[in-house]
Write an enzyme that holds these catalytic residues in place. Structure first.
Site, mmCIF file in Angstrom:
data_model
loop_
_atom_site.group_PDB
_atom_site.id
_atom_site.type_symbol
_atom_site.label_atom_id
_atom_site.label_comp_id
_atom_site.label_asym_id
_atom_site.label_seq_id
_atom_site.Cartn_x
_atom_site.Cartn_y
_atom_site.Cartn_z
ATOM 1 N N HIS A 1 38.001 32.227 39.797
ATOM 2 C CA HIS A 1 39.822 32.893 39.077
ATOM 3 C C HIS A 1 40.402 31.603 39.777
ATOM 4 C CE1 HIS A 1 43.270 34.718 39.313
ATOM 5 N NE2 HIS A 1 42.596 35.644 38.535
ATOM 6 N N ASP B 1 35.751 34.705 48.300
ATOM 7 C CA ASP B 1 36.802 35.569 46.728
ATOM 8 C C ASP B 1 35.997 37.468 46.633
ATOM 9 O OD1 ASP B 1 38.744 37.164 45.355
ATOM 10 O OD2 ASP B 1 38.796 34.861 44.063
ATOM 11 N N GLN C 1 37.309 40.839 43.473
ATOM 12 C CA GLN C 1 36.537 42.476 42.908
ATOM 13 C C GLN C 1 35.218 42.880 43.666
ATOM 14 O OE1 GLN C 1 37.524 43.477 39.898
ATOM 15 N NE2 GLN C 1 38.996 41.913 39.973
ATOM 16 N N LYS D 1 44.247 45.478 43.842
ATOM 17 C CA LYS D 1 43.257 46.356 42.969
ATOM 18 C C LYS D 1 41.651 47.495 43.529
ATOM 19 C CE LYS D 1 42.518 41.176 41.398
ATOM 20 N NZ LYS D 1 42.929 41.623 40.376
ATOM 21 N N CYS E 1 42.702 34.324 33.650
ATOM 22 C CA CYS E 1 42.685 33.927 34.749
ATOM 23 C C CYS E 1 41.450 32.653 35.091
ATOM 24 C CB CYS E 1 43.210 34.145 35.749
ATOM 25 S SG CYS E 1 45.062 34.883 35.335
#
Ligand SMILES: Cc1ncc(COP(=O)(O)O)c(C=O)c1O
Length: 405
Positions: A123, A200, A203, A226, A363
């Site tokens: 991302h 990261d 998700q 999220k 993104c």
């Protein structure tokens, strides 16, 4: 299809209904999740009858809010298997978490000629802060390629590592392809040359059980919105020793020990990194979101969403007019292209059918370049998704094909 096995009650989520009171098939959870009523209630109470600022007040309400805010930090620590709540820094979101690491740890530990390894599927939030750091320090960015089915190629990563590699920063789960990284293996590889690893987890946090100790990473970042919580709050996790040696990020109230014109000293972590009045109500609502997700069980979430992704991939394949991106086993995120239809047109027609998907570069422009497309259509599932959402999406796609016939 139409086996409406669901993990939770859609009725818990007021956002899953259109303004006209019709069912809304929300398939954009990877961008931001809908909120369950307990989160909305927690936010509302925190903004209403319970509201006061934290840390400063000598009155009871402020003390209660302070304990609510710090209880949220403990809840996050417990949810992600951190050793201590002092390893949990509240930030605005994953983007800020990564920028914080780049600006503090990065500026002190990365120098000219050092290497930072990212991957093709990152991302922009996990690319641009490192490019900015590289511009300031003279470090070099290297890009780890993907396997043909869209996973970060750990064999290639191993071959790229050298003693000059100071950081490996990778998505735990891809926001476009749903590919799941073998994070522990990536961490072991990074550590084999003395590099740090940042994951990261934007998700992954809403879909997988997290255990910082088992992952053995150095930094972990994710966003509250999220994870069924509010916007404006996220988490940077790092081990105490690392945080201890990192300089402050922003200066201001709450991050200090003592301020004087002849020199200021700073508070220990995590306060050192939380300048200014914090996101009090957001932290309290995030606590409620974590309670909600944890009660369902992160392992079941993963199983539920990856099953829906597999079902959707099968249905799309049957059309013989769809390119599917990413691996067969996806963490609830399916990117595709429908022959002869721009993803934006598909998204617009689906919207008329009360189906919300994402169309665009998500993104992740370098990944789009790699896939050779300007954009993809992306359907992403959440804990409230079920087969009825897939049915509605497939009906909408059939209609789109008739229109573009
Ligand atoms: C993999 C990944 N990383 C980082 C981000 C940035 O998150 P935020 O915009 O909440 O800071 C996102 C959001 O889409 C994401 O999916």
């Amino acid at each position: 299809m139409s086996d409406t096995a669901t993990l939770t009650r859609k009725a818990d989520f007021p956002g899953l209904v259109t303004q006209e009171g019709e069912v809304w098939h929300y398939l954009d959870t990877a961008a931001s999740a809908q909120k369950p009523q307990p989160v909305i209630d927690a936010m509302s109470c925190a903004l209403g009858k319970d509201y006061a600022t934290v840390h400063r007040g000598v009155y009871g309400r402020s003390a209660q809010m302070t304990s609510g805010y710090e209880a949220a930090r403990r809840r996050v620590a417990n949810f992600i298997g951190a050793k201590s709540e002092n390893e949990v820094v509240f930030v605005r979101g994953a983007t800020e978490a990564i920028n914080l690491v780049a600006a503090t740890w990065g500026m002190t530990r990365i120098g000219e000629g050092d290497r930072i390894i990212l991957s093709t599927l990152e991302h922009h939030s996990n690319i641009v802060p490192w490019q900015m750091l590289a511009e300031r320090t003279g470090a070099k960015i290297e890009v780890c390629p993907l396997t043909p089915d869209g996973q970060i190629d750990l064999g290639a990563l191993e071959a790229m590592l050298t003693p000059r590699t100071k950081l490996v920063s990778l998505a735990h789960v891809s926001n476009v392809l749903g590919s799941v990284l073998d994070a522990r293996k990536a961490a072991d590889l990074a550590h084999s040359v003395g590099a740090k690893i940042l994951l990261d987890g934007c998700q992954a946090a809403p879909r997988m059980r997290l255990d910082m100790e088992a992952l053995d990473c150095d930094f972990y970042a994710f966003s509250g919105h999220k994870l069924y919580g509010p916007t404006g709050i996220g988490v940077l996790w790092a081990g105490s020793e690392l945080l201890e040696h990192m300089p402050p990020y922003q200066g201001g109230g709450a991050m200090i020990d003592k301020v004087a014109f002849d020199g200021t000293t700073y508070a220990p972590p995590p306060q050192r990194f939380e300048a200014g009045t914090p996101m009090i109500t957001e932290a309290i609502a995030l606590h409620a979101a974590i309670d909600y997700v944890d009660a369902l069980g992160p392992d079941r979430l993963f199983e539920h969403e990856s099953r829906l992704a597999a079902t959707l991939r099968d249905e799309l394949r049957k059309l013989n007019a769809v390119t599917l991106f990413g691996p067969e086993e996806s963490a609830g995120i399916v990117s595709f292209a429908l022959e002869g239809v721009h993803p934006h047109d598909l998204g617009t027609i689906l919207d008329e059918e009360n189906v919300a998907i994402r169309a665009g570069h998500h993104c992740a422009q370098p990944l789009m370049d790699h896939l050779g497309v300007p954009a993809t259509a992306r359907a992403s599932f959440g804990l409230y998704s079920d087969e009825s959402d897939i049915d509605a999406l497939m009906r909408g796609i059939e209609r789109t094909r008739r229109i573009f016939g």
